[in-house]
Design a protein around this motif. Sequence first.
Motif, mmCIF file in Angstrom:
data_model
loop_
_atom_site.group_PDB
_atom_site.id
_atom_site.type_symbol
_atom_site.label_atom_id
_atom_site.label_comp_id
_atom_site.label_asym_id
_atom_site.label_seq_id
_atom_site.Cartn_x
_atom_site.Cartn_y
_atom_site.Cartn_z
ATOM 1 N N GLN A 22 0.830 -1.209 0.000
ATOM 2 C CA GLN A 22 0.000 0.000 0.000
ATOM 3 C C GLN A 22 0.864 1.258 0.000
ATOM 4 O O GLN A 22 0.596 2.226 -0.728
ATOM 5 N N LYS A 81 2.398 1.701 -3.401
ATOM 6 C CA LYS A 81 1.403 2.174 -4.365
ATOM 7 C C LYS A 81 1.165 3.672 -4.210
ATOM 8 O O LYS A 81 1.041 4.410 -5.184
ATOM 9 N N LYS A 82 1.101 4.142 -2.935
ATOM 10 C CA LYS A 82 0.934 5.575 -2.704
ATOM 11 C C LYS A 82 2.123 6.359 -3.263
ATOM 12 O O LYS A 82 1.954 7.412 -3.890
ATOM 13 N N GLU A 83 3.341 5.846 -3.024
ATOM 14 C CA GLU A 83 4.530 6.532 -3.536
ATOM 15 C C GLU A 83 4.525 6.586 -5.061
ATOM 16 O O GLU A 83 4.845 7.613 -5.670
ATOM 17 N N VAL A 84 4.125 5.458 -5.702
ATOM 18 C CA VAL A 84 4.066 5.434 -7.171
ATOM 19 C C VAL A 84 3.025 6.420 -7.683
ATOM 20 O O VAL A 84 3.228 7.116 -8.683
ATOM 21 N N ALA A 85 1.873 6.503 -6.983
ATOM 22 C CA ALA A 85 0.838 7.460 -7.400
ATOM 23 C C ALA A 85 1.330 8.899 -7.285
ATOM 24 O O ALA A 85 1.110 9.720 -8.180
ATOM 25 N N SER A 86 2.037 9.199 -6.159
ATOM 26 C CA SER A 86 2.571 10.560 -6.007
ATOM 27 C C SER A 86 3.615 10.872 -7.072
ATOM 28 O O SER A 86 3.655 11.969 -7.639
ATOM 29 N N CYS A 115 3.749 9.558 -10.069
ATOM 30 C CA CYS A 115 3.031 9.748 -11.333
ATOM 31 C C CYS A 115 2.395 11.143 -11.411
ATOM 32 O O CYS A 115 2.419 11.787 -12.464
ATOM 33 N N CYS A 116 1.840 11.602 -10.270
ATOM 34 C CA CYS A 116 1.259 12.957 -10.243
ATOM 35 C C CYS A 116 2.326 14.016 -10.518
ATOM 36 O O CYS A 116 2.124 14.941 -11.311
ATOM 37 N N THR A 152 3.195 13.933 -14.192
ATOM 38 C CA THR A 152 2.196 14.611 -15.025
ATOM 39 C C THR A 152 2.318 16.127 -14.920
ATOM 40 O O THR A 152 2.220 16.850 -15.916
#
Length: 316
Positions: free
Chosen positions: A221, A224-229, A231-232, A235
Amino acid sequence: MCLSRVQSLAVAAVLEDCSDELDVLGLAVALRADKERGPAKAQEKARLTNLRRDCQSISQQVLKLSSELEEKQSFSTLLATLEEVKQEREAKDMKRQTKTQLTQRITTLRRQQAELQQKDCALKETSMLAERLQEQLNDQTIRENTKKILEEKSLALQLEQVLSNNSKAEKQLEDQREMVQIQLTEEKQVHEKSVIFLQNRQKELQLLQQQWKGRTMNMLQEKKKEVASVCCRRTLNVDKLAEMRRKIREMEQVVMEDREEQEKLRQQQMEARAATKVQKWWRGCMARRGLGSFKKADDKKGEKKKRKKKEVMKKK
Protein backbone atom coordinates in the motif's frame (compact mmCIF):
# COMPACT_ATOMS: atom_id res chain seq x y z
CA MET A 1 22.47 49.26 -21.27
CA CYS A 2 22.44 51.54 -24.38
CA LEU A 3 25.24 52.26 -26.83
CA SER A 4 25.90 55.19 -29.09
CA ARG A 5 24.82 55.12 -32.71
CA VAL A 6 28.35 54.61 -34.03
CA GLN A 7 29.12 51.86 -31.53
CA SER A 8 25.85 50.06 -32.23
CA LEU A 9 26.43 50.21 -36.00
CA ALA A 10 29.99 48.91 -35.63
CA VAL A 11 28.85 46.04 -33.41
CA ALA A 12 25.95 45.30 -35.78
CA ALA A 13 28.38 45.10 -38.74
CA VAL A 14 30.62 42.71 -36.82
CA LEU A 15 27.60 40.59 -35.84
CA GLU A 16 26.43 40.43 -39.46
CA ASP A 17 29.86 39.16 -40.47
CA CYS A 18 29.69 36.58 -37.69
CA SER A 19 26.23 35.50 -38.90
CA ASP A 20 27.53 35.06 -42.45
CA GLU A 21 30.47 33.02 -41.17
CA LEU A 22 28.09 30.87 -39.10
CA ASP A 23 25.95 30.27 -42.17
CA VAL A 24 29.03 29.21 -44.13
CA LEU A 25 30.08 26.95 -41.26
CA GLY A 26 26.60 25.41 -41.13
CA LEU A 27 26.71 24.67 -44.87
CA ALA A 28 30.16 23.08 -44.51
CA VAL A 29 28.94 20.94 -41.63
CA ALA A 30 25.86 19.92 -43.66
CA LEU A 31 28.05 18.85 -46.59
CA ARG A 32 30.30 16.86 -44.28
CA ALA A 33 27.26 15.21 -42.66
CA ASP A 34 25.95 14.20 -46.10
CA LYS A 35 29.30 12.60 -46.87
CA GLU A 36 29.21 10.57 -43.63
CA ARG A 37 27.50 7.27 -44.48
CA GLY A 38 27.31 3.85 -42.95
CA PRO A 39 26.27 2.53 -39.51
CA ALA A 40 29.71 3.12 -38.05
CA LYS A 41 29.52 6.87 -38.70
CA ALA A 42 25.95 7.43 -37.49
CA GLN A 43 27.16 8.99 -34.24
CA GLU A 44 29.43 11.43 -36.11
CA LYS A 45 26.56 12.34 -38.44
CA ALA A 46 24.24 13.01 -35.48
CA ARG A 47 26.91 15.22 -33.89
CA LEU A 48 27.31 17.18 -37.15
CA THR A 49 23.55 17.68 -37.46
CA ASN A 50 23.40 18.99 -33.90
CA LEU A 51 26.31 21.32 -34.68
CA ARG A 52 24.52 22.62 -37.76
CA ARG A 53 21.35 23.22 -35.76
CA ASP A 54 23.36 25.13 -33.15
CA CYS A 55 24.98 27.25 -35.87
CA GLN A 56 21.58 28.12 -37.32
CA SER A 57 20.12 29.07 -33.94
CA ILE A 58 23.18 31.19 -33.06
CA SER A 59 23.04 32.88 -36.48
CA GLN A 60 19.37 33.76 -35.90
CA GLN A 61 20.13 35.22 -32.49
CA VAL A 62 23.07 37.21 -33.91
CA LEU A 63 20.91 38.67 -36.67
CA LYS A 64 18.22 39.55 -34.19
CA LEU A 65 20.79 41.22 -31.94
CA SER A 66 22.29 43.16 -34.85
CA SER A 67 18.86 44.44 -35.92
CA GLU A 68 18.14 45.48 -32.34
CA LEU A 69 21.47 47.31 -32.16
CA GLU A 70 20.74 49.14 -35.41
CA GLU A 71 17.23 50.18 -34.30
CA LYS A 72 17.37 50.58 -30.51
CA GLN A 73 21.13 50.74 -29.71
CA SER A 74 20.64 48.09 -27.00
CA PHE A 75 21.11 44.34 -26.55
CA SER A 76 18.17 43.36 -24.33
CA THR A 77 17.39 40.51 -26.73
CA LEU A 78 20.66 38.82 -25.86
CA LEU A 79 19.85 38.94 -22.16
CA ALA A 80 16.36 37.57 -22.79
CA THR A 81 17.81 34.78 -24.93
CA LEU A 82 20.32 33.88 -22.23
CA GLU A 83 17.53 33.78 -19.67
CA GLU A 84 15.48 31.49 -21.94
CA VAL A 85 18.45 29.17 -22.46
CA LYS A 86 19.01 29.07 -18.71
CA GLN A 87 15.36 28.19 -18.11
CA GLU A 88 15.51 25.45 -20.77
CA ARG A 89 18.61 23.95 -19.15
CA GLU A 90 16.96 24.06 -15.73
CA ALA A 91 13.87 22.36 -17.15
CA LYS A 92 16.01 19.66 -18.79
CA ASP A 93 17.95 19.11 -15.55
CA MET A 94 14.71 18.88 -13.59
CA LYS A 95 13.29 16.39 -16.08
CA ARG A 96 16.49 14.32 -15.92
CA GLN A 97 16.44 14.32 -12.11
CA THR A 98 12.79 13.25 -11.98
CA LYS A 99 13.49 10.51 -14.49
CA THR A 100 16.46 9.19 -12.47
CA GLN A 101 14.43 9.33 -9.24
CA LEU A 102 11.59 7.45 -10.90
CA THR A 103 13.94 4.75 -12.21
CA GLN A 104 15.57 4.41 -8.80
CA ARG A 105 12.21 4.03 -7.09
CA ILE A 106 11.06 1.51 -9.67
CA THR A 107 14.23 -0.54 -9.10
CA THR A 108 13.74 -0.40 -5.32
CA LEU A 109 10.12 -1.47 -5.70
CA ARG A 110 11.15 -4.36 -7.92
CA ARG A 111 13.84 -5.40 -5.46
CA GLN A 112 11.38 -5.25 -2.56
CA GLN A 113 8.84 -7.21 -4.58
CA ALA A 114 11.47 -9.89 -5.24
CA GLU A 115 12.31 -9.99 -1.52
CA LEU A 116 8.63 -10.35 -0.68
CA GLN A 117 8.31 -13.18 -3.18
CA GLN A 118 11.32 -14.88 -1.62
CA LYS A 119 9.82 -14.51 1.86
CA ASP A 120 6.49 -15.85 0.61
CA CYS A 121 8.29 -18.84 -0.88
CA ALA A 122 10.08 -19.37 2.45
CA LEU A 123 6.75 -19.27 4.30
CA LYS A 124 5.27 -21.76 1.85
CA GLU A 125 8.27 -24.04 2.36
CA THR A 126 7.87 -23.82 6.15
CA SER A 127 4.15 -24.63 5.88
CA MET A 128 4.96 -27.60 3.63
CA LEU A 129 7.60 -28.72 6.14
CA ALA A 130 5.04 -28.53 8.93
CA GLU A 131 2.62 -30.59 6.88
CA ARG A 132 5.35 -33.18 6.23
CA LEU A 133 6.20 -33.33 9.93
CA GLN A 134 2.52 -33.81 10.73
CA GLU A 135 2.33 -36.65 8.22
CA GLN A 136 5.48 -38.20 9.65
CA LEU A 137 4.01 -37.88 13.14
CA ASN A 138 0.82 -39.59 12.03
CA ASP A 139 2.84 -42.37 10.39
CA GLN A 140 4.89 -42.75 13.55
CA THR A 141 1.77 -43.02 15.73
CA ILE A 142 0.34 -45.68 13.38
CA ARG A 143 3.58 -47.63 13.51
CA GLU A 144 3.74 -47.39 17.28
CA ASN A 145 0.17 -48.58 17.60
CA THR A 146 0.85 -51.56 15.34
CA LYS A 147 4.04 -52.24 17.23
CA LYS A 148 2.18 -52.18 20.51
CA ILE A 149 -0.44 -54.54 19.22
CA LEU A 150 2.20 -56.96 17.97
CA GLU A 151 4.13 -56.73 21.21
CA GLU A 152 0.98 -57.37 23.23
CA LYS A 153 0.20 -60.37 21.07
CA SER A 154 3.74 -61.69 21.42
CA LEU A 155 3.62 -61.14 25.16
CA ALA A 156 0.33 -62.95 25.39
CA LEU A 157 1.81 -65.89 23.51
CA GLN A 158 4.87 -65.84 25.67
CA LEU A 159 2.71 -65.73 28.81
CA GLU A 160 0.68 -68.65 27.63
CA GLN A 161 3.83 -70.58 26.85
CA VAL A 162 5.40 -69.69 30.19
CA LEU A 163 2.23 -70.57 32.13
CA SER A 164 2.08 -73.84 30.35
CA ASN A 165 5.76 -74.53 30.77
CA ASN A 166 6.67 -73.36 34.22
CA SER A 167 5.24 -71.42 37.12
CA LYS A 168 8.61 -69.82 37.72
CA ALA A 169 8.30 -67.99 34.48
CA GLU A 170 5.37 -66.04 35.93
CA LYS A 171 7.69 -63.80 37.84
CA GLN A 172 9.83 -63.23 34.77
CA LEU A 173 6.68 -62.55 32.76
CA GLU A 174 5.50 -60.03 35.29
CA ASP A 175 8.89 -58.36 35.23
CA GLN A 176 8.84 -58.25 31.46
CA ARG A 177 5.32 -56.90 31.55
CA GLU A 178 6.40 -54.15 33.89
CA MET A 179 9.34 -53.33 31.68
CA VAL A 180 7.08 -53.24 28.66
CA GLN A 181 4.63 -51.00 30.48
CA ILE A 182 7.45 -48.70 31.51
CA GLN A 183 8.68 -48.57 27.94
CA LEU A 184 5.17 -47.92 26.70
CA THR A 185 4.66 -45.09 29.20
CA GLU A 186 8.00 -43.58 28.22
CA GLU A 187 7.16 -43.86 24.54
CA LYS A 188 3.74 -42.31 25.21
CA GLN A 189 5.35 -39.40 27.02
CA VAL A 190 7.84 -38.88 24.20
CA HIS A 191 5.04 -39.07 21.66
CA GLU A 192 2.91 -36.55 23.55
CA LYS A 193 5.84 -34.18 23.94
CA SER A 194 6.68 -34.40 20.23
CA VAL A 195 3.03 -33.77 19.32
CA ILE A 196 2.88 -30.74 21.63
CA PHE A 197 6.14 -29.41 20.25
CA LEU A 198 4.97 -29.79 16.64
CA GLN A 199 1.63 -28.16 17.41
CA ASN A 200 3.35 -25.21 19.08
CA ARG A 201 5.75 -24.94 16.18
CA GLN A 202 2.86 -24.99 13.71
CA LYS A 203 1.07 -22.21 15.63
CA GLU A 204 4.24 -20.10 15.68
CA LEU A 205 4.70 -20.57 11.93
CA GLN A 206 1.08 -19.61 11.29
CA LEU A 207 1.46 -16.45 13.41
CA LEU A 208 4.69 -15.61 11.60
CA GLN A 209 2.98 -16.14 8.25
CA GLN A 210 0.11 -13.81 9.24
CA GLN A 211 2.58 -11.16 10.42
CA TRP A 212 4.53 -11.33 7.17
CA LYS A 213 1.32 -11.11 5.15
CA GLY A 214 0.26 -7.99 7.10
CA ARG A 215 3.66 -6.41 6.63
CA THR A 216 3.66 -7.17 2.90
CA MET A 217 0.18 -5.67 2.50
CA ASN A 218 1.23 -2.49 4.34
CA MET A 219 4.42 -2.20 2.29
CA LEU A 220 2.51 -2.70 -0.96
CA GLN A 221 0.00 0.00 0.00
CA GLU A 222 2.81 2.42 0.88
CA LYS A 223 4.62 1.72 -2.38
CA LYS A 224 1.40 2.17 -4.36
CA LYS A 225 0.93 5.58 -2.70
CA GLU A 226 4.53 6.53 -3.54
CA VAL A 227 4.07 5.43 -7.17
CA ALA A 228 0.84 7.46 -7.40
CA SER A 229 2.57 10.56 -6.01
CA VAL A 230 5.47 10.10 -8.44
CA CYS A 231 3.03 9.75 -11.33
CA CYS A 232 1.26 12.96 -10.24
CA ARG A 233 4.57 14.80 -10.12
CA ARG A 234 5.49 13.43 -13.49
CA THR A 235 2.20 14.61 -15.03
CA LEU A 236 2.73 18.07 -13.49
CA ASN A 237 6.27 18.23 -14.89
CA VAL A 238 5.01 17.08 -18.30
CA ASP A 239 2.33 19.78 -18.26
CA LYS A 240 4.89 22.42 -17.31
CA LEU A 241 7.21 21.21 -20.07
CA ALA A 242 4.37 21.33 -22.63
CA GLU A 243 3.48 24.86 -21.53
CA MET A 244 7.13 25.94 -21.85
CA ARG A 245 7.37 24.36 -25.29
CA ARG A 246 4.20 26.16 -26.37
CA LYS A 247 5.64 29.48 -25.16
CA ILE A 248 8.93 28.77 -26.95
CA ARG A 249 7.06 28.00 -30.18
CA GLU A 250 5.11 31.24 -29.87
CA MET A 251 8.33 33.18 -29.22
CA GLU A 252 10.01 31.49 -32.19
CA GLN A 253 7.03 32.39 -34.38
CA VAL A 254 7.21 36.01 -33.21
CA VAL A 255 10.97 36.05 -33.86
CA MET A 256 10.51 34.62 -37.36
CA GLU A 257 7.80 37.17 -38.18
CA ASP A 258 10.00 39.98 -36.86
CA ARG A 259 12.90 38.66 -38.89
CA GLU A 260 10.77 38.50 -42.04
CA GLU A 261 9.63 42.08 -41.47
CA GLN A 262 13.22 43.19 -40.89
CA GLU A 263 14.29 41.39 -44.06
CA LYS A 264 11.53 43.09 -46.03
CA LEU A 265 12.50 46.51 -44.66
CA ARG A 266 16.15 45.81 -45.40
CA GLN A 267 15.30 44.77 -48.96
CA GLN A 268 13.18 47.89 -49.44
CA GLN A 269 16.01 50.08 -48.14
CA MET A 270 18.48 48.37 -50.47
CA GLU A 271 16.10 48.85 -53.40
CA ALA A 272 15.64 52.53 -52.47
CA ARG A 273 19.44 53.01 -52.25
CA ALA A 274 19.93 51.28 -55.58
CA ALA A 275 17.19 53.44 -57.14
CA THR A 276 18.80 56.64 -55.79
CA LYS A 277 22.19 55.55 -57.13
CA VAL A 278 20.73 54.81 -60.57
CA GLN A 279 18.95 58.19 -60.57
CA LYS A 280 22.16 59.98 -59.61
CA TRP A 281 24.09 58.18 -62.33
CA TRP A 282 21.46 59.00 -64.95
CA ARG A 283 21.32 62.67 -63.94
CA GLY A 284 25.13 62.83 -64.16
CA CYS A 285 25.02 61.32 -67.65
CA MET A 286 22.29 63.74 -68.70
CA ALA A 287 24.19 66.70 -67.25
CA ARG A 288 27.51 65.70 -68.86
CA ARG A 289 25.97 65.18 -72.28
CA GLY A 290 23.59 68.12 -72.08
CA LEU A 291 20.45 66.15 -72.64
CA GLY A 292 16.93 66.83 -71.48
CA SER A 293 16.47 69.71 -69.09
CA PHE A 294 20.24 70.29 -68.94
CA LYS A 295 20.40 71.19 -72.65
CA LYS A 296 18.68 74.62 -72.28
CA ALA A 297 21.08 75.76 -69.63
CA ASP A 298 24.03 74.96 -71.94
CA ASP A 299 22.41 76.87 -74.83
CA LYS A 300 21.91 79.95 -72.66
CA LYS A 301 25.54 79.87 -71.62
CA GLY A 302 26.62 79.69 -75.29
CA GLU A 303 24.42 82.67 -76.24
CA LYS A 304 25.89 84.77 -73.41
CA LYS A 305 29.42 83.97 -74.58
CA LYS A 306 28.55 85.00 -78.18
CA ARG A 307 27.04 88.30 -76.99
CA LYS A 308 30.17 89.06 -74.98
CA LYS A 309 32.36 88.38 -78.01
CA LYS A 310 30.23 90.70 -80.17
CA GLU A 311 30.40 93.50 -77.62
CA VAL A 312 34.17 93.10 -77.42
CA MET A 313 34.46 93.28 -81.22
CA LYS A 314 32.33 96.43 -81.38
CA LYS A 315 34.46 98.17 -78.79
CA LYS A 316 37.55 97.40 -80.77
